[in-house]
Design an enzyme around this catalytic site. Structure first.
Site, PDB file in Angstrom:
ATOM      1  N   LYS A 487       0.849  -1.225  -0.159  1.00 26.83           N
ATOM      2  CA  LYS A 487       0.186  -0.185   0.286  1.00 26.83           C
ATOM      3  C   LYS A 487       0.821   1.332  -0.039  1.00 26.83           C
ATOM      4  O   LYS A 487       0.674   2.335  -0.875  1.00 26.83           O
ATOM      5  CB  LYS A 487      -1.073   0.006   1.058  1.00 26.83           C
ATOM      6  CG  LYS A 487      -2.106  -0.769   1.244  1.00 26.83           C
ATOM      7  CD  LYS A 487      -2.983  -0.748   2.251  1.00 26.83           C
ATOM      8  CE  LYS A 487      -4.361  -1.663   2.152  1.00 26.83           C
ATOM      9  NZ  LYS A 487      -5.191  -1.700   3.249  1.00 26.83           N
ATOM     10  N   ASN A 536      -6.735   0.167  14.257  1.00 30.86           N
ATOM     11  CA  ASN A 536      -6.865  -0.430  15.362  1.00 30.86           C
ATOM     12  C   ASN A 536      -6.431   0.529  16.595  1.00 30.86           C
ATOM     13  O   ASN A 536      -5.416   1.230  16.504  1.00 30.86           O
ATOM     14  CB  ASN A 536      -6.178  -1.713  15.302  1.00 30.86           C
ATOM     15  CG  ASN A 536      -4.549  -1.601  15.466  1.00 30.86           C
ATOM     16  OD1 ASN A 536      -3.997  -1.634  16.500  1.00 30.86           O
ATOM     17  ND2 ASN A 536      -3.998  -1.660  14.258  1.00 30.86           N
ATOM     18  N   CYS A 591     -22.467 -19.268  29.423  1.00 22.12           N
ATOM     19  CA  CYS A 591     -23.537 -20.250  29.362  1.00 22.12           C
ATOM     20  C   CYS A 591     -24.687 -19.780  28.169  1.00 22.12           C
ATOM     21  O   CYS A 591     -25.379 -20.710  27.743  1.00 22.12           O
ATOM     22  CB  CYS A 591     -24.223 -20.096  30.595  1.00 22.12           C
ATOM     23  SG  CYS A 591     -24.906 -18.634  31.161  1.00 22.12           S
TER      24      CYS A 591
END
Length: 1012
Positions: A487, A536, A591
């Site tokens: 890039k 990020n 759960c």
């Protein structure tokens, strides 16, 4: 050209190219855009910016019209023209590069004269850089024929956008947010039926929203009813109107927000000039829109009379503009007062043409074009005026001479900022971290601004990524033939072609601790500013720490679909990027994932975990077992040793396939295990009629009673699970797979699947406390069992050369079966629990944690950043001149605020300090350092550390302290870390705890920088 037909057959959308945009605006909107023809009139800076964004977005066709000859000054903002194009028609010269942007959107030039009847061929007509008189003439024609119209113009640091989408424009989704949903705890039988949410969960609804219902027991008349209008009564309750005829609520139920189309009425430009309706771009400039409105009208009159724009910084021309503006304002409804200073400032720079302003308005107006095509998001009603006059330099001379046109490519910028400030821009040394979407736009703007184009001026850019197909939709410096290239190098080549004068160096390295030898003290200290273009948070925080350490200004920005934000970090003035934090991402309880899903997000995350647990982690464990010395002993010390070695045994011994048919059988048995056997066991433990100790139904509220599936190879979903699962398992073992349906069908038909019988004594956790206890118990036992499993494994020496291929999740490769398996797995799980299934796109979006993105937002945000860059280079500009920004193009909304000042702390006798301060000392001995702080700062150091290493503390053994007192700080660090300080490191950071000498109180103090 044929008249556009919006009812023509549905267009195929290349989801590989448009994936990030689809997640931003939706596939239905994309399909409507793909049958829309757009005409763009005017190809100066704002025109080409808007055209670029519309072409990238993927409308059916774009036609451009600007027969005027290109001028050298156009190059201030027109990035698809070069000096070789001067004198050529702007549209013809721009066409080749504009047409390269998107293979699915043909671009053509409108030949001949633009007569009004030729507008009939288009769905949307865009007027750029036109006077109000000409724009109104075009708009009157389009309004009468229900052709959508957008006008946009930029003049120096000011700009305007106007929309007319006709007398009755339907918007199918006002904000683009995901519909809200939730579970119902109670519904009153009343003329104003009150709905209460389960477990006091906030509903998030607003007055006027609409909701529908499903799965209600007792008040079944609400299930599938027409959407009901909401009146909120609190964060957990809302009213839905009369429920008296619907029975009595018993239990259960889900509500979901319904997006109801709205109709918007627009007036043409000619009918609104004297009674404009504004959307404010900056609430701190409340009187600016009306002043700029009068100023733009006055400018149109000035151009009509004089045949030119005002001369930059010419007092006579500016005074005439102010007079015309005041005269026009007097004729407006209410005869509003205008701000003469605002109008005069506008007139002074009206000859200017700035790339950042074109980027802001080009991104904004392009999104309005897409709204016109798709009906997605709320359109602009009807004017937006924008200015950034606070960016004008205060430390540089702005005179008619300094701002005069010079016949150069930078004339549009010099007209506003003057030649001295322009020279400062050219001498700037800037570091761009990232060259993706924001990075491409940033480099384009910098090239047009001439940043780093003279003397010691320089641009440094780094990006370790390569170009992918999904980048092409918004990273406009890249083309399809660039896929696979780096890039940073590709982007640099593209902007060097735009402006060969810029000095540019590229890197392909991540900026992090591992590259501090390359990005060293000399590198950072030689910079004027740093700009993040990262995707990020951790990388952003690292760069932020470096900027604080080296006291460099940082320009930060980010986008999320139609939303964007910008932040300015100024040494000694503002807080840093890391000073504030986003709330942590909500996690799904274990759960819920394992046994009680109630949303498609739960099943997708479960399927994502299945992918990792079946196709990546076991293969990696096998390879570690076969290759890494000491792996067994290290793993036995962990909490999940038994499970780890059982998976190794399964993949190496018990279930190791030898043919592709073995892989098919393995996948079929996994279907049985996950969607049949485990569900049978769950229902055996908790039958559907189970009642809790409090008398409540166990299967109620968020717990949805599952159904056992029965495998049917003619069911496409069942077949897909086996097909993609078998392919991935074969990939792990290097077995050649086939998509031949006959092979799969024959293998499946020949299988005899063992019948499962639920067992007693199987413990299933029903809440987080039980899940945590089970995990702790599992980690505390099983050591002997794990060793037994290890004993049954073949020795690595018996399997020399055997390696498995882990499947590293890659969401953007449609041929690797990753998303296909996760989609099938998730939807089967959803079928178990009667949860509406998700299509492949939605599954990819959630499983891949994809950030939606669109070129319009990226362009706008980058333009705002570059306006702040202008301010950074003006010496000692006050903090209130800078702006942090938040925008949402869907609404549309602009919000600006002054950057938050760095919090001040104190120590000793009122010594103030902020995060930007530190103590700088030479490489003292420990004793010298302690004495220095006690003598000069009246501080007693009680503890001292560097990184994770403790160098000194008041409780340390006396003999150890005595030895260290005579040692240099650098020597102590090397002694404690048992490693030499790298040669490129010129200083080390030492953190200390200290007390005031006078009163012995603990105080917070800056860190110490020890110069080596």
């Amino acid at each position: 050209m044929d008249k556009m037909d919006v009812d023509q057959p549905e267009q195929d959308i290349d989801e590989g190219q448009y994936s990030r945009q689809i997640y931003a605006i939706g596939l239905d909107a994309m399909k409507k855009m793909a049958v829309s023809n757009v005409l763009i009139i005017g190809l100066k800076g704002i025109g080409i910016e808007l055209a670029k964004n519309v072409v990238l977005a993927g409308v059916k066709s774009v036609t451009i019209y600007d027969p005027e000859p290109a001028q050298i000054a156009d190059l201030s903002s027109q990035f698809f023209l070069t000096e070789d194009n001067v004198g050529q028609r702007r549209d013809l010269a721009s066409l080749p590069k504009l047409a390269e942007l998107n293979q699915y959107t043909p671009v053509s030039v409108l030949e001949g004269e633009l007569t009004l009847d030729r507008l009939d061929a288009f769905h949307v007509v865009v007027s750029t850089s036109q006077t109000y008189h000409r724009a109104a003439e075009i708009n009157d024609y389009t309004h009468a024929r229900n052709i959508k119209f957008v006008h946009v113009d930029t003049r120096g640091l000011a700009a305007v956008a106007f929309c007319d989408f006709g007398p009755a424009f339907e918007v199918i989704d006002n904000d683009g947010e995901q519909p809200l949903h939730g579970m119902v705890a109670a519904i009153d039988t009343d003329k104003d039926g009150l709905v209460t949410c389960l477990d006091e969960t906030r509903h998030g609804l607003s007055d006027g929203d609409y909701v529908s219902f499903d799965e209600i027991v007792g008040m079944e008349g609400l299930n599938g009813c027409a959407p009901r209008k909401v009146t909120t009564k609190g964060p957990y309750t809302f009213q839905i109107g009369d429920t008296t005829s619907l029975g009595t609520y018993v239990r259960g139920g889900l509500f979901k927000q319904v997006k109801v189309p709205t109709t918007h009425a627009f007036k043409p430009l000619s009918a609104t000039l004297k009674n404009p309706e504004f959307v404010y771009s900056d609430f701190a400039k409340f009187d600016s829109p009306v002043s700029l409105h009068a100023g733009f009208v006055a400018l149109s009159e000035f151009i009509a009379e004089h045949g030119r724009v005002p001369i930059p910084r010419n007092e006579e021309d500016a005074t005439e503009i102010v007079a015309k503006a005041r005269a026009f304002a007097a004729t407006m409804d209410g005869a509003p007062e205008i701000n003469d200073k605002t109008v005069k400032t506008f007139a002074y720079g009206a000859a200017g043409d700035l790339s950042p302003v074109a980027a802001v308005l080009g991104g904004f107006a392009a999104q309005e074009v897409l709204k016109a095509c798709s009906g997605k998001f709320t359109p602009l009603k009807q004017y937006l005026y924008f200015d950034a006059f606070e960016a004008l330099p205060q430390s540089y001379s702005l005179t008619q001479t300094k701002c005069a046109m010079r016949g150069t490519r930078y004339d549009g910028q010099i007209a506003v900022f003057g030649s001295d400030f322009h020279h400062r821009l050219q001498e700037t040394r800037a570091f761009l971290v990232g060259s993706g979407a924001i990075g491409c736009e940033m480099l384009k703007n910098w090239a047009l601004m001439g940043l780093g184009s003279h003397g010691d001026g320089h641009i440094f850019v780094t990006d370790m990524d390569t170009i992918e197909k999904s980048n092409l939709n918004r990273q406009f410096l890249f083309r399809s033939w660039d896929i696979g290239k780096l890039k940073s190098a590709t982007a640099a080549g593209a902007v060097k072609a735009m402006n060969p004068a810029i000095n540019l160096t590229t890197f392909t390295d991540r900026v992090g601790e591992e590259t501090e030898q390359q990005f060293n003290d000399a590198f950072w200290e030689g910079l004027d500013l740093v700009t993040n273009a990262l995707d990020n948070v951790e990388a952003r925080k690292y760069v932020d720490r470096r900027c604080v350490f080296y006291k460099k200004p940082l320009l930060e920005s980010g986008t999320l679909g139609t939303k964007g934000n910008t932040q300015v970090v100024l040494p000694h003035k503002t807080e840093s990027y890391a000073s504030s934090h986003d709330p942590p991402e909500k996690s799904i309880p274990i759960c819920t994932l394992k046994n009680f899903p109630n949303q498609i997000e739960h099943t997708i995350q479960w399927a994502r975990d299945q992918f990792e647990g079946l196709f990546r982690q076991p293969a990696e464990n096998v390879n570690l077992y076969l290759t890494q010395a000491g792996y067994v002993e290290q793993t036995l010390r962990g909490n999940s040793a038994r499970d780890t070695f059982l998976s190794i045994k399964e993949y190496l011994v018990d279930k190791r396939p030898h043919t592709y048919e073995d892989c098919i059988r393995w996948a079929r048995l996994k279907f049985e295990e996950n969607f049949v056997n485990n569900i049978k066991q769950l229902l055996y433990n908790f039958p559907k009629d189970q009642v809790t100790s409090t008398g409540q139904m166990f299967w109620s509220g968020p717990k949805r009673a599952p159904e056992v599936l029965e495998f049917d190879r003619t069911n496409q979903l069942h077949y897909d699970f086996v097909l993609h699962g078998a392919h991935l398992y074969a990939f792990n073992f290097g077995i050649k797979a086939t998509a031949d349906a006959a092979v799969h069908e024959a293998t499946l038909d020949a299988m005899v699947v063992p019948v499962f019988t639920p067992r007693d004594g199987v413990k299933i956790q029903v809440n987080e406390a039980e899940a945590a206890a089970a995990a702790q118990q599992g980690g505390a036992s099983g050591g002997d069992e794990a060793e037994d499993v290890v004993a049954a494994l073949p020795k690595p020496s018996e399997l020399v050369g055997v390696r498995l291929s882990p499947a590293d999740f890659e969401k953007d490769d449609d041929s690797n079966h990753h998303i296909d398996f996760i989609a099938a797995c998730s939807n089967l799980r959803a079928s178990n629990y009667n949860i509406p299934v998700a299509d492949r796109n939605q599954t990819k979006f959630i499983a891949g944690k994809i950030i939606p993105a669109i070129a319009t937002t990226t362009a706008l945000v980058t333009g705002l950043v570059c306006l702040e860059l202008y301010k950074l280079l003006d010496n000692n500009k006050p903090l209130d001149a800078f702006k942090n920004g938040f925008i949402n193009l869907a609404l549309p909304f602009f919000g600006f605020s002054e950057p938050i000042a760095a919090p001040k702390l104190t120590y000793g006798a009122g010594h103030e300090w902020t995060l930007w301060d530190r103590f700088e000392v030479p490489n003292y001995t420990l004793q010298e350092l302690l004495d220095h702080f006690e003598r000069d700062h009246k501080l007693e150091i009680t503890m001292m550390s560097s990184g994770k290493s403790m160098l000194y503390s008041f409780f340390m053994a006396a003999n150890k302290v005595a030895a260290r007192r005579k040692a240099k700080i650098s020597a102590i660090i090397e002694e404690v870390t048992k490693a030499p300080i790298p040669a490129h490191v010129k200083s080390v950071v030492v953190e200390v705890c200290a007390n005031n000498v006078e009163d012995g109180e603990d105080v917070e103090v800056p860190y110490i920088l020890v110069r080596l």
